[in-house]
Enzyme design. Structure first.
Site, short mmCIF file in Angstrom:
data_model
loop_
_atom_site.label_atom_id
_atom_site.label_comp_id
_atom_site.label_asym_id
_atom_site.label_seq_id
_atom_site.Cartn_x
_atom_site.Cartn_y
_atom_site.Cartn_z
N ASP A 14 1.52 -1.22 -0.36
CA ASP A 14 0.09 0.17 -0.23
C ASP A 14 0.85 1.38 0.04
O ASP A 14 1.69 1.55 0.30
CB ASP A 14 -0.70 0.69 1.53
CG ASP A 14 -1.98 1.03 1.07
OD1 ASP A 14 -2.32 1.43 0.12
OD2 ASP A 14 -2.46 1.35 2.15
N ASN B 126 -10.59 -3.23 -5.54
CA ASN B 126 -10.13 -1.95 -6.24
C ASN B 126 -11.07 -1.80 -7.51
O ASN B 126 -10.47 -0.51 -8.16
CB ASN B 126 -9.20 -2.65 -6.31
CG ASN B 126 -8.19 -2.09 -5.27
OD1 ASN B 126 -7.08 -3.06 -4.92
ND2 ASN B 126 -8.54 -1.06 -3.99
C1 IPE Z 1 -5.80 -2.82 -0.26
O1 IPE Z 1 -4.69 -1.00 -0.44
C2 IPE Z 1 -5.42 -3.51 -1.43
C3 IPE Z 1 -4.41 -3.41 -2.31
C4 IPE Z 1 -2.98 -3.38 -1.70
C5 IPE Z 1 -4.03 -4.55 -3.31
P1 IPE Z 1 -6.32 -0.23 -0.50
O2 IPE Z 1 -5.67 0.99 -0.93
O3 IPE Z 1 -7.21 -1.06 -1.42
O4 IPE Z 1 -7.16 -0.15 1.11
P2 IPE Z 1 -7.68 0.61 1.62
O5 IPE Z 1 -8.85 1.16 0.03
O6 IPE Z 1 -7.21 1.95 1.67
O7 IPE Z 1 -8.41 -0.21 3.07
C1 IPE Z 2 -1.50 -0.03 -3.28
O1 IPE Z 2 -0.98 1.34 -3.12
C2 IPE Z 2 -2.08 -0.12 -5.22
C3 IPE Z 2 -3.21 -0.43 -5.15
C4 IPE Z 2 -4.06 -1.09 -4.35
C5 IPE Z 2 -3.57 -1.76 -6.08
P1 IPE Z 2 -2.56 2.63 -3.75
O2 IPE Z 2 -2.96 2.90 -4.65
O3 IPE Z 2 -3.87 2.31 -2.66
O4 IPE Z 2 -1.94 4.00 -2.93
P2 IPE Z 2 -2.46 5.30 -2.02
O5 IPE Z 2 -3.19 3.90 -0.63
O6 IPE Z 2 -4.03 6.06 -1.91
O7 IPE Z 2 -1.14 6.09 -1.13
MG MG Z 3 -3.93 2.19 -0.46
#
Ligand code: IPE
Ligand code: IPE
Ligand code: MG
Length: 253
Positions: free
Chosen positions: A33, A81
């Site tokens: 993340d 997602n």
């Molecule tokens: C969790 O991260 C999913 C992945 C890393 C693929 P998110 O960024 O989607 O999680 P939330 O929305 O902050 O809980």
């Molecule tokens: C994790 O990074 C990647 C996926 C969930 C695919 P994010 O895209 O959630 O990054 P933040 O949380 O917005 O920083």
């Molecule tokens: Mg995220």
């Protein structure tokens, strides 16, 4: 190159006999993340963060292999997602295809088995077919196992397992009294994987976001402020060192 089994060595922690410190984990899962925040801090588009995140995946897998971890499960795309803008989903799908194109030959040469958890058939057909081909090509490999969670949600995984068991009960081939934790575990996407030892989440968030809820029952949790694109061998070593100091009790003494 992502993997080099020849340099494989155990992390400098070993499992002591008869309990005590946790030793080295066999199976590590990572909630990768913070890509978006990494990009935002640099005034870059989110895709730049995801690209840098793919580099962190390469680094981390190389390090995991070097540290002697057997199995790494990466949360790449959650069943939630899909709520993101269409362009971001397309960008992530494109990166996944690029990763397979760039890394598959070498993964196969290095005896890496690729496994998927979740339902990757929800991605566009070409991407889904590339994933299928990569899984099929590496199925016979018995070195390091790379598990990628694609369109994965633990609640969805459990619902699918319950549907299967429910159908068996309805057909009269399963007595509800036989539904024990082992039977449920055997229906999950992770059925043939080693038990989850360590679950890492980057970017400072302290939640599981629907990842491996069943499997994490006795996993050690490790949260780091490091944003995923900055995660590297030293970050993994730190997580393993923390794991090595945990006293795992599994409810016993
Ligand atoms: C969790 O991260 C999913 C992945 C890393 C693929 P998110 O960024 O989607 O999680 P939330 O929305 O902050 O809980
Ligand atoms: C994790 O990074 C990647 C996926 C969930 C695919 P994010 O895209 O959630 O990054 P933040 O949380 O917005 O920083
Ligand atoms: Mg995220």
């Amino acid at each position: 190159m992502i993997f080099s089994r020849s340099r494989a060595s155990r992390v400098p922690v070993s499992a002591p006999a008869g309990g005590g410190e946790a030793g080295a984990p066999r199976h590590v899962a990572i909630i990768m993340d913070g890509n978006g925040r990494w990009a935002k801090a640099r005034h870059l588009p989110r895709i730049a963060g995801h690209r840098a995140g793919a580099e962190a995946v390469r680094r981390t897998l190389r390090a995991a292999s070097k540290f002697g971890i057997e199995c790494v499960t990466l949360y790449a795309f959650s069943s939630e997602n899909w709520k993101r803008p269409e362009q971001e989903v397309a960008d992530l799908t494109g990166l996944m295809k690029q990763f397979i194109r760039a890394e598959l030959d070498e993964m196969h040469r290095n005896n890496i088995r690729l496994r998927i958890i979740g339902d990757h058939r929800a991605f566009e057909p070409e991407a889904a077919a590339m994933v299928d081909a990569a899984v099929a090509r590496t199925a016979g490999n018995d070195g390091f196992t790379l598990v990628v969670a694609l369109n994965y949600g633990a609640q969805d995984e459990l619902a699918r397992a319950m549907r299967t068991l429910g159908a068996q009960v309805k057909a009269g081939t399963l007595d509800p009294a036989e539904i024990r934790p082992e039977l449920i575990a055997a229906q999950l996407d992770t059925a043939d994987l080693p038990p989850l030892d360590l679950l890492i989440r980057s970017s400072g968030e302290q939640r599981l976001s629907n990842f491996l809820l069943w499997q994490a029952a006795y996993a050690e949790l490790y949260f780091t402020e490091t944003l995923w694109p900055d995660f590297d061998e030293a970050s993994l070593a730190e997580a393993l060192a923390s794991f090595g100091q945990r006293e795992r009790r599994f409810g016993g003494l």
